[in-house]
Design a protein around this motif. Structure first.
Motif, PDB file in Angstrom:
ATOM      1  N   THR A 377     -25.527  64.888  30.017  1.00 35.38           N
ATOM      2  CA  THR A 377     -26.125  63.564  30.139  1.00 35.38           C
ATOM      3  C   THR A 377     -26.586  63.335  31.567  1.00 35.38           C
ATOM      4  N   ASP A 378     -27.727  62.676  31.712  1.00 42.21           N
ATOM      5  CA  ASP A 378     -28.303  62.451  33.036  1.00 42.21           C
ATOM      6  C   ASP A 378     -29.140  61.182  32.989  1.00 42.21           C
ATOM      7  N   ALA A 379     -29.425  60.637  34.169  1.00 41.43           N
ATOM      8  CA  ALA A 379     -30.283  59.456  34.278  1.00 41.43           C
ATOM      9  C   ALA A 379     -31.078  59.521  35.560  1.00 41.43           C
ATOM     10  N   ASP A 380     -32.311  59.049  35.507  1.00 43.96           N
ATOM     11  CA  ASP A 380     -33.174  58.953  36.686  1.00 43.96           C
ATOM     12  C   ASP A 380     -33.241  57.488  37.076  1.00 43.96           C
ATOM     13  N   TRP A 381     -32.556  57.129  38.153  1.00 44.89           N
ATOM     14  CA  TRP A 381     -32.416  55.720  38.519  1.00 44.89           C
ATOM     15  C   TRP A 381     -33.751  55.139  38.977  1.00 44.89           C
ATOM     16  N   ALA A 414     -31.020  48.845  36.012  1.00 43.26           N
ATOM     17  CA  ALA A 414     -29.702  49.212  36.547  1.00 43.26           C
ATOM     18  C   ALA A 414     -29.679  48.934  38.040  1.00 43.26           C
ATOM     19  N   LEU A 415     -28.580  48.343  38.517  1.00 39.97           N
ATOM     20  CA  LEU A 415     -28.488  47.957  39.925  1.00 39.97           C
ATOM     21  C   LEU A 415     -28.034  49.084  40.831  1.00 39.97           C
ATOM     22  N   SER A 416     -27.651  50.222  40.240  1.00 38.70           N
ATOM     23  CA  SER A 416     -27.229  51.356  41.051  1.00 38.70           C
ATOM     24  C   SER A 416     -27.379  52.621  40.226  1.00 38.70           C
ATOM     25  N   SER A 417     -27.378  53.760  40.909  1.00 42.26           N
ATOM     26  CA  SER A 417     -27.459  55.030  40.187  1.00 42.26           C
ATOM     27  C   SER A 417     -26.221  55.238  39.327  1.00 42.26           C
ATOM     28  N   SER A 459     -19.734  57.658  38.095  1.00 41.67           N
ATOM     29  CA  SER A 459     -19.708  57.246  36.690  1.00 41.67           C
ATOM     30  C   SER A 459     -18.547  57.901  35.949  1.00 41.67           C
ATOM     31  N   ILE A 460     -18.163  59.116  36.363  1.00 44.29           N
ATOM     32  CA  ILE A 460     -17.001  59.773  35.754  1.00 44.29           C
ATOM     33  C   ILE A 460     -15.726  59.014  36.108  1.00 44.29           C
TER      34      ILE A 460
END
Length: 541
Positions: A377-381, A414-417, A459-460
């Motif tokens: 899982t990944d996200a591009d902030w 989202a307010l942060s990565s 996040s973990i």
């Protein structure tokens, strides 16, 4: 392997050489299609599909048209020419011509999961096609239709058809057929999966039998061929069926069984796509998107024809069934379907140029691989220029090739990565729980926690440690679902280096080397094309 690929290409060449007419006037010039239409009309009359009645001023008759399809044998030769009469259900009125319409179809994730298990455990996969499936149901509403093109009654040319059976194209027809086939499958010992209502399992032996239902196409899988043949006989006794033997071509997806495993691809679909949009002779590029290009609704100098753009994007969306590497670029470009501009069309054509050079790519599910579910899982902030929303992506594999993936823009900023990554992980955790239920239904339970790899340590920690809650009240409560799954032992969130984060391919445009590295991780077989590798990723249409 190469010999088998040559056999498959020969099969697809036979499939590609037969052209299907698009209109009745075109089909009426060929005696083979005339015979097919006569055969369809005989079946409709045999099933007493309608009665001819005078037109009614209180009821509007909907239209109908012919659809033509060539059915092929396992070796690519023509099995039969099939003409189907389809009602123009889009003209129906809710509350007048129909009420409930919903009927489930198999999820593509379920189809890929069954194929992956079949490759790992050596299952047989066979396909059956139901003739005039929708005529098996019962029509409760009063629906009128004009007489079929080419088959108007000479005695009552102005009469209309009062339908007694659901016809293809009617909004309620799939629901009526699904109820009919489900009832019979229950009678012969199959149970419906609670996780996918188009997946049926029979577990009365050491190895389960599974049936995937997609409207009138059935895929039957199991370890023992004798059990599959018994089910085929039972189905043929109840419904008029065509036995397509081993699964080779399903919903435009090519299923290629080799000694190495089972590969799925859409090469024939890609060829048709390139010809349709005039890109058959285009020059290939190494990546689907330029890394430095930032798109928004106001990009470009002028608007383009929206219909062409929408058709192209819609076609590319269907291609993502076997091409996870296209999920991010297609998802990005689909946001501009309302008012596309010239630069958006250029980018869509660039995707086609990339596809033209990688049309042989497909997902390979390897033979005799340990069945182990794991995901990334990944996200591009704040990656989107216009609204600064983030893109989250995930992918799950089952021992070898990918079976489930997603690339999606998050619904809020989202307010942060950390928040962006946490939200993406929560969506991935939901998918992991659903996949474990599907696997349990298929007789492959996953007892150990599903490893879910994330490259964001914060996040973990947030998922494992509630001490952070005071600083994260702004994160919506339902995203804490992943914390519950971690504590329950369903998901094991683990850290992984960004360089090894396969889900990166679903959140941003990548360079050629990184793109091809992650494609290999996804189980995509990549042809060795020096000309493609040598092309520059910055080239545009």
């Amino acid at each position: 392997y190469n010999d088998y690929m040559a056999y498959h290409y020969a099969f697809m060449m036979k499939v590609a050489t037969v052209r299907e007419p698009e209109t009745f006037s075109e089909a009426a010039k060929d005696p083979r299609w005339i015979e097919a239409m006569n055969e369809e009309m005989q079946a409709l009359r045999k099933n007493e599909t309608w009665d001819l009645v005078p037109t009614s001023p209180h009821k509007k008759a909907i239209g109908c048209r012919w659809i033509y399809k060539v059915k092929h044998n396992a070796d690519g030769s023509v099995n039969r020419y099939k003409a189907r009469l389809v009602a123009k259900g889009y003209a129906q009125t809710h509350g007048v011509d129909y009420e409930e319409t919903f009927a489930p179809v198999a999820k593509m994730t379920t189809v890929r999961t069954v194929i992956a298990i079949a490759a790992a455990k050596g299952w047989h996969l066979h396909q059956m096609d139901v003739k005039n499936a929708f005529l098996q149901g019962e029509l409760e509403e009063e629906v009128y239709m004009v007489q079929p093109p080419g088959f108007k009654s000479s005695i009552h040319p102005k009469a209309v058809c009062r339908l007694k059976k659901p016809l293809y194209g009617l909004k309620q027809a799939p629901r009526a057929w699904h109820s009919k086939i489900t009832q019979y499958l229950h009678q012969i010992g199959f149970r419906m999966s609670k996780s996918d209502n188009s997946l049926y399992i029979r577990s009365d032996s050491a190895s389960p039998l599974v049936i995937i239902l997609y409207v009138d196409d059935l895929v039957i899988g199991g370890e023992h061929l004798i059990d599959i043949n018994k089910v085929k006989t039972l189905l043929s006794d109840k419904f008029e069926m065509t036995d397509m033997k081993e699964l080779h071509y399903f919903l435009g997806i090519e299923v290629i069984r080799t000694p190495a495993g089972i590969m799925i691809s859409q090469r024939h679909y890609i060829l048709n796509l390139l010809y349709k949009f005039g890109m058959a002779e285009c020059k290939s590029v190494a990546t689907p998107l330029d890394r430095n290009l930032k798109l928004d609704a106001d990009s470009g100098t002028k608007a383009c024809e929206p219909t062409q753009y929408r058709q192209l994007i819609g076609s590319l969306i269907y291609l993502t069934i076997t091409r996870p590497d296209l999920s991010y670029p297609v998802g990005l470009l689909s946001q501009f379907m309302q008012t596309p501009r010239d630069i958006h069309l250029d980018c869509a054509k660039r995707v086609l140029r990339y596809v033209s050079g990688t049309m042989d790519c497909g997902i390979l599910y390897k033979t005799a691989m340990p069945i182990r579910l794991e995901g990334y899982t990944d996200a591009d902030w704040a990656g989107y220029k216009a609204d600064r929303r983030s893109t989250s992506g995930f992918v799950f594999s089952l021992g070898s090739g990918a079976i489930s993936w997603s690339s999606k823009k998050q619904p809020t900023v989202a307010l942060s990565s950390t928040e962006a990554e946490y939200r993406g992980a929560a969506v991935a955790a939901c998918e992991a729980v659903w996949l474990k239920r599907i696997l349990k239904d298929l007789g492959v339970p996953m007892k150990d926690p599903t490893s879910l790899y994330c490259d964001n340590m914060s996040s973990i920690y947030l998922a494992r440690n509630p001490v952070f809650h005071a600083r994260t009240k702004h994160i919506e409560v339902h995203y804490h679902f992943i914390r519950e799954r971690v504590l329950a032992g369903d998901v094991d969130l683990q850290h992984i280096s960004t360089n090894l984060q396969t889900a990166d391919i679903f959140t941003k445009a990548l360079g050629a080397d990184k793109l091809w590295q992650f494609m290999t991780d996804l189980g995509l077989t990549i042809p060795d094309l020096p000309s493609l590798r040598g092309s520059t990723e910055e080239t545009t249409q």
